[in-house]
Design a protein around this motif. Structure first.
Motif, mmCIF file in Angstrom:
data_model
loop_
_atom_site.group_PDB
_atom_site.id
_atom_site.type_symbol
_atom_site.label_atom_id
_atom_site.label_comp_id
_atom_site.label_asym_id
_atom_site.label_seq_id
_atom_site.Cartn_x
_atom_site.Cartn_y
_atom_site.Cartn_z
ATOM 1 N N ALA A 1 0.772 -1.235 0.032
ATOM 2 C CA ALA A 1 0.136 0.105 0.196
ATOM 3 C C ALA A 1 0.942 1.365 0.010
ATOM 4 O O ALA A 1 1.770 1.602 0.961
ATOM 5 N N THR B 1 0.871 5.216 0.234
ATOM 6 C CA THR B 1 -0.262 6.423 0.617
ATOM 7 C C THR B 1 0.411 7.565 0.739
ATOM 8 O O THR B 1 1.555 7.907 0.903
ATOM 9 N N GLY C 1 -2.935 11.642 1.046
ATOM 10 C CA GLY C 1 -4.181 11.231 1.636
ATOM 11 C C GLY C 1 -4.884 10.192 0.826
ATOM 12 O O GLY C 1 -5.944 9.651 1.004
ATOM 13 N N ILE C 2 -4.216 9.866 -0.107
ATOM 14 C CA ILE C 2 -4.930 8.810 -1.095
ATOM 15 C C ILE C 2 -3.816 7.594 -1.100
ATOM 16 O O ILE C 2 -2.603 7.463 -1.251
ATOM 17 N N GLN C 3 -4.539 6.205 -0.976
ATOM 18 C CA GLN C 3 -3.640 5.046 -0.995
ATOM 19 C C GLN C 3 -4.071 4.248 -2.384
ATOM 20 O O GLN C 3 -5.086 3.981 -2.674
ATOM 21 N N THR C 4 -2.826 3.734 -2.752
ATOM 22 C CA THR C 4 -2.896 2.871 -3.714
ATOM 23 C C THR C 4 -2.537 1.469 -3.397
ATOM 24 O O THR C 4 -1.540 1.323 -2.746
ATOM 25 N N THR C 5 -3.300 0.315 -3.397
ATOM 26 C CA THR C 5 -3.124 -0.857 -3.284
ATOM 27 C C THR C 5 -2.629 -1.834 -4.251
ATOM 28 O O THR C 5 -3.298 -1.565 -5.156
ATOM 29 N N SER D 1 7.618 -1.296 6.522
ATOM 30 C CA SER D 1 7.272 -0.133 6.008
ATOM 31 C C SER D 1 8.482 0.922 5.444
ATOM 32 O O SER D 1 9.449 0.890 6.147
ATOM 33 N N ASN E 1 9.015 4.949 4.974
ATOM 34 C CA ASN E 1 8.273 6.079 5.083
ATOM 35 C C ASN E 1 9.266 7.625 5.063
ATOM 36 O O ASN E 1 10.144 7.570 5.369
ATOM 37 N N SER F 1 5.146 10.341 1.321
ATOM 38 C CA SER F 1 4.604 9.163 0.870
ATOM 39 C C SER F 1 5.245 8.032 1.874
ATOM 40 O O SER F 1 6.189 8.154 2.451
ATOM 41 N N THR G 1 5.057 3.614 2.229
ATOM 42 C CA THR G 1 4.785 2.331 1.517
ATOM 43 C C THR G 1 4.973 1.235 2.417
ATOM 44 O O THR G 1 5.716 1.215 3.456
ATOM 45 N N GLU H 1 -2.668 1.216 9.961
ATOM 46 C CA GLU H 1 -2.048 2.539 10.235
ATOM 47 C C GLU H 1 -1.451 2.063 11.654
ATOM 48 O O GLU H 1 -1.916 1.531 12.571
#
Length: 205
Positions: free
Chosen positions: A53, A55, A58-62, A78, A80, A84, A86, A108
């Motif tokens: 994922a 992010t 504010g937009i998350q792409t999976t 993750s 970070n 962004s 991941t 989260e």
């Protein structure tokens, strides 16, 4: 007795000669991952299924991927940058076509007290970022002639096969300790590479 031992040894060696078969597929978003069987290479002793994922803003792409894998690719964690983030959640198994399920994306996490340098939108890399969850390393990610980014990463990501999957021209350096990744002024163009779910890594080649 000797004959029984010889037969058992022969059977064991013969059984190991068969390559592993795993499901393979890749899908982005909420759509299904249309899996097909694949015969793995000799060094790929795991079947893997993972969900990544990304992010940003504010937009998350999976992205969901299933494939053969080497043990070093069975990682979760993750990556970070503050701009962004991941996350990768991986499930690995060792029997034929065992990777038929899709793990959920990592949830989260709250901040963990560790801080690393990151780069703000104004090309200034003196900003600090509060790490989250399992992020216990600071990183500097470098691509020659393009630039670098800094931020927090999980130990599992730093010690996995991510560096090799990014290619010989890319560099990911991780360190321990608060703010150990230095505060240098650098460009931001490489940030956009982190908005893509590191496709070469996720497809396991």
């Amino acid at each position: 007795m000797k004959l029984l031992f010889t037969i058992a040894l022969t059977c064991a060696l013969f059984s190991k000669a068969y390559p592993l078969n795993c499901f393979e597929c890749a899908a982005t978003g909420t759509g299904p991952c249309s899996q097909t069987p694949r015969t793995c290479q000799a060094n790929q002793t795991k079947c893997a299924s993972f969900t990544a994922a990304v992010t940003a803003g504010g937009i998350q792409t999976t992205t969901k991927v299933k494939s053969c894998a080497i043990p070093a690719q069975c990682l979760s964690g993750s990556f970070n940058t503050g701009i962004s983030m991941t996350t990768v959640e991986t499930q690995c198994c060792e029997s034929n076509l065992c990777n038929n399920e899709e793990p959920p994306a990592l949830p989260e996490s709250s901040t963990n007290g560790k801080k690393c340098f990151t780069c703000a939108a104004d090309d200034n890399c003196t900003s600090t970022l509060e790490c989250q969850g399992s992020e216990d390393r600071c990183f500097t990610f470098t691509v020659p002639a393009v630039g670098m980014v800094k931020g927090c990463a999980s130990r599992s990501v730093c010690s996995g096969s991510l560096i090799a999957q990014l290619g010989a021209d890319a560099g990911l350096n991780c360190c321990e300790g608060n703010l150990c990744n230095n505060a240098l002024r650098i460009g931001q163009s490489i940030l956009f590479l982190l908005l893509v779910p590191l496709a070469s890594f996720f497809l396991f080649n």
